[in-house]
Design a protein around this motif. Structure first.
Motif, PDB file in Angstrom:
ATOM      1  N   SER A  85       0.860  -1.191   0.000  1.00 23.07           N
ATOM      2  CA  SER A  85       0.000   0.000   0.000  1.00 23.07           C
ATOM      3  C   SER A  85       0.892   1.235   0.000  1.00 23.07           C
ATOM      4  N   GLY A  86       0.273   2.365  -0.287  1.00 30.00           N
ATOM      5  CA  GLY A  86       1.015   3.625  -0.250  1.00 30.00           C
ATOM      6  C   GLY A  86       1.511   3.918   1.154  1.00 30.00           C
ATOM      7  N   LEU A  87       0.663   3.653   2.155  1.00 30.07           N
ATOM      8  CA  LEU A  87       1.079   3.922   3.534  1.00 30.07           C
ATOM      9  C   LEU A  87       2.250   3.044   3.953  1.00 30.07           C
ATOM     10  N   ILE A  90       5.303   4.674   2.553  1.00 30.34           N
ATOM     11  CA  ILE A  90       5.695   5.868   3.309  1.00 30.34           C
ATOM     12  C   ILE A  90       6.359   5.449   4.626  1.00 30.34           C
ATOM     13  N   TYR A 111      -2.143  13.682   3.160  1.00 29.07           N
ATOM     14  CA  TYR A 111      -3.179  12.659   3.165  1.00 29.07           C
ATOM     15  C   TYR A 111      -3.506  12.326   4.637  1.00 29.07           C
ATOM     16  N   GLU A 154       4.427  16.181   0.822  1.00 27.30           N
ATOM     17  CA  GLU A 154       3.657  15.879  -0.386  1.00 27.30           C
ATOM     18  C   GLU A 154       3.699  17.113  -1.276  1.00 27.30           C
ATOM     19  N   ASP A 183       6.222  12.422  -1.290  1.00 25.16           N
ATOM     20  CA  ASP A 183       5.045  11.701  -1.765  1.00 25.16           C
ATOM     21  C   ASP A 183       4.485  12.502  -2.945  1.00 25.16           C
ATOM     22  N   THR A 185       2.252  11.368  -5.231  1.00 26.97           N
ATOM     23  CA  THR A 185       1.110  10.606  -5.739  1.00 26.97           C
ATOM     24  C   THR A 185       0.234  11.428  -6.692  1.00 26.97           C
ATOM     25  N   SER A 205       1.482   6.389  -3.756  1.00 29.87           N
ATOM     26  CA  SER A 205       0.410   5.432  -3.578  1.00 29.87           C
ATOM     27  C   SER A 205       0.025   5.029  -5.002  1.00 29.87           C
ATOM     28  N   THR A 207      -2.074   2.946  -5.788  1.00 27.14           N
ATOM     29  CA  THR A 207      -3.527   2.778  -5.793  1.00 27.14           C
ATOM     30  C   THR A 207      -4.167   3.800  -6.736  1.00 27.14           C
ATOM     31  N   LYS A 208      -3.524   4.943  -6.877  1.00 33.41           N
ATOM     32  CA  LYS A 208      -4.103   6.087  -7.569  1.00 33.41           C
ATOM     33  C   LYS A 208      -3.767   6.029  -9.067  1.00 33.41           C
ATOM     34  N   GLY A 218      -1.774  -0.223  -3.533  1.00 32.14           N
ATOM     35  CA  GLY A 218      -0.335  -0.482  -3.582  1.00 32.14           C
ATOM     36  C   GLY A 218       0.478   0.781  -3.400  1.00 32.14           C
ATOM     37  N   LEU A 336      -8.532   8.492  -5.816  1.00 30.31           N
ATOM     38  CA  LEU A 336      -8.294   9.327  -6.986  1.00 30.31           C
ATOM     39  C   LEU A 336      -7.488   8.503  -7.980  1.00 30.31           C
TER      40      LEU A 336
HETATM   41  C1  LIG Z   1      -3.949   7.470  -1.104  1.00 28.44           C
HETATM   42  C2  LIG Z   1      -2.762   8.224  -0.685  1.00 28.44           C
HETATM   43  C3  LIG Z   1      -1.837   7.682   0.221  1.00 28.44           C
HETATM   44  C4  LIG Z   1      -2.031   6.323   0.875  1.00 28.44           C
HETATM   45  O1  LIG Z   1      -1.986   5.300  -0.048  1.00 28.44           O
HETATM   46  P1  LIG Z   1      -2.697   3.868   0.165  1.00 28.44           P
HETATM   47  O2  LIG Z   1      -2.350   3.172  -1.083  1.00 28.44           O
HETATM   48  O3  LIG Z   1      -4.156   4.123   0.362  1.00 28.44           O
HETATM   49  O4  LIG Z   1      -2.078   3.274   1.375  1.00 28.44           O
HETATM   50  C5  LIG Z   1      -0.727   8.413   0.537  1.00 28.44           C
HETATM   51  N1  LIG Z   1      -0.520   9.634   0.011  1.00 28.44           N
HETATM   52  C6  LIG Z   1      -1.382  10.199  -0.856  1.00 28.44           C
HETATM   53  C7  LIG Z   1      -1.087  11.553  -1.392  1.00 28.44           C
HETATM   54  C8  LIG Z   1      -2.532   9.522  -1.228  1.00 28.44           C
HETATM   55  O5  LIG Z   1      -3.398  10.093  -2.072  1.00 28.44           O
END
Ligand SMILES: *Cc1c(COP(=O)(O)O)cnc(C)c1O
Length: 392
Positions: A85-87, A90, A111, A154, A183, A185, A205, A207-208, A218, A336
């Motif tokens: 995950s993104g977290l 980080i 975030y 960020e 970060d 993202t 992240s 995921t985005k 991720g 997003l």
């Molecule tokens: C979503 C997000 C995260 C966390 O990522 P996950 O994949 O949900 O753990 C961290 N930073 C930013 C800027 C995000 O948008």
């Protein structure tokens, strides 16, 4: 073949390199938890790093590695390490550098769950953090202490799209002996390569936008080989590895990232301009707009702007809620980077867990709505927006 100097889309399609098994054109999903040894000696050699190969998917997996090679190339970095995950990405980036008794300087617009990770979880492990406005270079400089190990931020920051000057911040942080972790993202490597701006570690992240299809959670980290080996070890030790399936999907996402970001960016600028000129909208927070405070820095540091931004409704909280109730086709959901457009209310959703004071510091207002602009036809998006706003 060297990918040096090649364009983004070419790199996205070819940086994977390495022959694939059984002449497969596409990197297969190595859905295997473990890998057999040819002999006891082979196993022992793998564990002692005397030979190359795979042992166990928490340590390394061929599908994950293919994805990491492409990402490293797109970021202009030496190595990438993919996470569950993104977290998790980080967490590993900061905690593989800072430990008990160390100090971190962090951006104060983040975030929501990242605020908890840094301010509460890391604090319990003896890492002290000072939160500052990283668009204010003087504030960052005076927050640095002799034991500051990491500057984390960020840019563009969630949800107000605050832009920080990475080149200047990296000079200040490096002079104070701190590692710069960014970060990015909201920008993706298509629009911003933090390492080329002077930062040491880039985090996303995935995921985005990177996976981009809304079907994977991720994260990924990119840095030099030396730091990467420490972060990779941290991932193995904490077990925050991605699944081969998720790596496969994220790699597939990377192949079209450039195309998608172009369209996201054009659509978002159009929506932002529409909202800015609308009487029912008070303020639009988007660095893509020429009068935004971050616009000049963004133009210098980025090659495009992105597609996620916030705006304040003139009618306060009720108007924000009313808009969320009335939008059609636009999905009411957090996250997003999906193909389609999403809308949400930061104060009661993504940033709801923050204290009133933290919300104020982040610039989150009750009337704020965050939108992620998708890839729909622009004229359909504008029709939907107009309908919803008219009804308020
Ligand atoms: C979503 C997000 C995260 C966390 O990522 P996950 O994949 O949900 O753990 C961290 N930073 C930013 C800027 C995000 O948008």
């Amino acid at each position: 073949m060297s990918m040096k100097g090649k364009g983004f889309m070419t790199q996205a399609l070819h940086a994977e390199g390495h022959a694939k098994p059984m002449n497969a054109h596409t990197m297969p999903i190595f859905q295997s938890s473990t890998f057999y040894f040819d002999s006891p000696e082979h196993g022992a050699d793998l564990f002692a790093h005397r030979t190359e190969g795979h042992i166990y998917t928490r340590i390394a997996n061929p599908t994950v590695e293919a994805y990491e090679r492409v990402m490293a190339c797109l970021e202009g970095g030496e190595q990438s390490i993919a996470f569950s995950s993104g977290l998790a990405a980080i967490h590993a980036s900061i905690m593989s550098i800072a430990g008990h008794g160390d100090h971190v300087v962090s951006g104060d617009t983040l975030y929501g769950p990242t605020v908890h990770l840094i301010g509460q979880v890391m604090a319990r492990f003896g890492v002290e953090t000072t939160f500052v406005d990283t668009s204010d270079l003087g504030a960052v400089e005076s927050a640095l202490k002799p034991n500051t190990r990491v500057l984390f931020l960020e840019t563009p920051a969630n949800p107000t799209c605050r832009i920080s000057d990475l080149a200047a911040l990296s000079r200040i942080a490096h002079a104070g002996g701190a590692t710069v972790v960014v970060d990015a993202t909201f920008a993706t490597p298509y629009f911003l390569k933090p390492l080329e701006r002077g930062a040491d570690v880039s985090v996303h992240s995935t995921t985005k936008f990177i996976n981009g299809h809304g079907d994977v959670v991720g994260g990924i980290v990119t840095t030099n080989a030396k730091k990467a080996s420490v972060i990779r070890k941290f991932r193995t030790d904490t077990g925050a590895c991605p699944s081969p399936m998720d790596a496969f999907l994220s790699l597939r996402g990377l192949r079209t990232l450039g195309l998608r970001m172009e369209r996201h960016n054009t659509n978002a600028l159009e929506v932002a301009k529409f909202l800015q000129s609308h009487p029912k909208v008070n303020r639009v927070y988007f660095h893509g707009l020429p009068d935004d405070p971050g616009h000049e820095t963004a133009k210098r540091e980025m090659s495009g702007f992105g597609a996620t931004f916030s705006f304040d409704m003139a009618g306060g909280f009720d108007a924000a809620k009313g808009l969320l109730e009335r939008v059609e086709m636009i999905t009411l959901a957090v996250s997003l980077g999906t193909l389609d457009t999403l809308i949400q209310h930061p104060a009661s959703m993504t940033h709801a867990s923050l204290s009133a004071e933290q919300m104020k510091a982040q610039g989150v207002t009750p009337e704020m709505v965050r939108i992620h602009v998708g890839l729909e036809e622009p004229e359909d998006l504008s029709a939907v927006r107009e309908d919803a706003l008219q009804q308020l």
